[in-house]
Design an enzyme around this catalytic site. Structure first.
Site, PDB file in Angstrom:
ATOM      1  N   CYS A 172       0.809  -1.223   0.000  1.00  0.00           N
ATOM      2  CA  CYS A 172       0.000   0.000   0.000  1.00  0.00           C
ATOM      3  C   CYS A 172       0.839   1.269   0.000  1.00  0.00           C
ATOM      4  O   CYS A 172       0.483   2.267  -0.626  1.00  0.00           O
ATOM      5  CB  CYS A 172      -0.983  -0.001   1.161  1.00  0.00           C
ATOM      6  N   ASP A 362      -7.551   5.617  -1.561  1.00  0.00           N
ATOM      7  CA  ASP A 362      -7.242   4.417  -0.790  1.00  0.00           C
ATOM      8  C   ASP A 362      -6.682   3.335  -1.713  1.00  0.00           C
ATOM      9  O   ASP A 362      -7.364   2.895  -2.639  1.00  0.00           O
ATOM     10  CB  ASP A 362      -8.525   3.934  -0.111  1.00  0.00           C
ATOM     11  N   HIS A 364      -6.126   0.234  -1.030  1.00  0.00           N
ATOM     12  CA  HIS A 364      -6.449  -1.121  -0.577  1.00  0.00           C
ATOM     13  C   HIS A 364      -7.621  -1.739  -1.346  1.00  0.00           C
ATOM     14  O   HIS A 364      -8.586  -2.232  -0.763  1.00  0.00           O
ATOM     15  CB  HIS A 364      -6.759  -1.100   0.918  1.00  0.00           C
TER      16      HIS A 364
END
Length: 469
Positions: A172, A362, A364
């Site tokens: 990430c 984000d 993820h």
């Protein structure tokens, strides 16, 4: 919650589940606070969208914000705003106030956000977890397994010794770093201006080609892992921290990119003008657009409130076609699942703000690998779309992890002088410091007397191995 959902294959039911478990934030259309995206302000009431430098060339963004909100409150006969030195906390997404409840009696299109903001946000390049790419071999070093995140160690202990064909669970921070670098290059090549998705498609495809999930791409996950292993002591599958990410961005960019240069402060908040100028404007050369990376820590467990104002104001810095400076930053944050347990969690890429809330991309979300096409025009609309999202996510500044990598782009010497002025006039405590030279390396006694007391070094050795991506 969002992190847990990202790792669960919900198929066609994902959107339905998100509505109840992970709803998108909604805008308070009654108060209509300005919402910022990398220096551009948007609102619903029909007033001209502003940039932080419009009509106020000598006013720092944080002061401009207070002046603007005060004038608007007077013009609309609304109750006065709280003092500028008080935390500016807008109503939550679901408000119990009478005025806000009236605003949500009828369905609000796109959550009530200004369409210009949604379009700007969606145009930002979004790098995420990918799968099914060319495998990255595991390290044969016996210490490599102990350096992995908990989930990756468990897989190894259960007998999974296969190469990494996905970075889900560990990549990430690399993906957030890719997002920062990709948007920096996009600004230089395409212009901050009004570039939006669907425009200059061929140029965007050439940019995305450099970030493809393929060893041939200069900014691929493979390239980050390769440099991390050779220069940063990071094993394949190991979580990167801000320092390692900055070093990879600097090395890869300086080796492959002609449109920008990179200056990194290392593990502290101090920017030295002499060192910066050696990179941005060497003797006899014109000024080169330069990305400045600052690894810093603004607190112990959470961001110290004295930094809030400066951190939020950073995303309101002015930019345009000719003035291209903007702030962006990556930080480990706390997701809904881990606030209660207090465990540091994930990396996110922050690009916007409204009041005391910050908007982020984000990483993820696992998608199929972005392929490498020799001819960039071969990228399909689906492949391009996988690098963008209109899905808004935000977090209150008090919930952010204090360890972060801050990046800002300086396009010319005017930008540099303006940055130095704004840093001096920021409200609260500045998140970066600019001095003429490195007193330690230069043997000079000049410098900020308080520097030693203020500096909190940020070392990957202290922060990386305890985190899961």
């Amino acid at each position: 919650m969002e992190r847990a959902m990202a790792n669960v294959d919900l198929g066609p039911y994902r959107r339905i589940v998100q509505i109840f478990w992970d709803p998108e934030p909604t805008n308070d259309v009654v108060h209509d606070q300005p919402v910022w995206c990398l220096g551009r302000s948007y609102r619903l009431n029909g007033k001209k969208n502003i940039k932080a430098d419009d009509h106020h060339p000598q006013t720092p963004p944080s002061v401009l914000k207070a002046e603007t909100e005060t004038q608007e409150a007077h013009d609309t006969a609304q109750p006065p705003n709280p003092p500028t030195n008080a935390p500016d906390t807008p109503p939550d997404s679901i408000s119990s106030s009478f005025s806000s409840s009236l605003a949500y009696d009828d369905p609000v299109v796109d959550g009530g956000w200004p369409s210009g903001f949604i379009s700007d946000f969606e145009s930002k390049i979004w790098m995420t977890y990918r799968s099914e790419f060319e495998p990255i071999p595991r390290s044969t070093n016996p210490q490599a397994t102990s350096a992995l995140s908990l989930s990756m160690r468990l897989k190894s202990q259960l007998g999974d010794q296969s190469p990494f064909s996905s970075d889900s669970g560990w990549g990430c921070m690399i993906r957030s770093g890719q997002s920062m670098l990709a948007n920096t290059i996009a600004m230089v090549r395409l212009g901050r201006g009004d570039w939006r998705r669907g425009e200059s498609v061929e140029e965007e495809c050439r940019l995305l080609k450099d970030f493809a999930d393929d060893p041939r791409a200069p900014y691929s996950i493979h390239s980050f892992v390769r440099h991390g292993a050779s220069a940063c002591g990071k094993y394949p599958g190991e979580w990167f921290g801000p320092s390692a990410t900055a070093r990879c961005i600097q090395a890869l960019t300086n080796s492959h990119e002609s449109s920008i240069r990179v200056y990194s402060t290392g593990d502290g908040p101090d920017v030295y003008e002499d060192e910066f100028m050696q990179i941005a404007k060497p003797p006899g050369e014109d000024f080169h657009p330069t990305l400045v990376l600052v690894g810093t820590r603004l607190g112990i467990d959470k961001i110290t409130p004295v930094y809030w104002e400066a951190l939020i104001a950073a995303l309101q810095m002015p930019q345009s076609e000719s003035q291209g400076k903007y702030y962006q930053y990556i930080t480990r944050t706390f997701s809904a699942l881990t606030i209660r347990s207090g465990r540091p969690s994930s990396s996110h890429y922050f690009i916007g703000a409204q009041g005391s809330f910050l908007f982020y991309l984000d990483p993820h979300h696992t998608r199929v690998a972005l392929p490498y096409h020799e001819d960039p025009i071969e990228y399909t609309s689906e492949e391009i779309a996988s690098c963008h999202t209109p899905r808004l996510r935000r977090i209150h500044v008090r919930e952010m992890d204090p360890s972060m990598l801050i990046g800002f782009l300086i396009q010319n010497e005017v930008d540099w002088q303006e940055l130095k002025r704004n840093v001096k006039h920021v409200q609260g405590k500045s998140i970066i410091h600019i001095t003429d030279r490195n007193a330690v390396l230069g043997g000079s006694s000049e410098g900020r007397e308080s520097a030693i007391d203020e500096v909190e070094t940020l070392s990957d050795d202290d922060t990386d191995t305890i985190h899961e991506a």
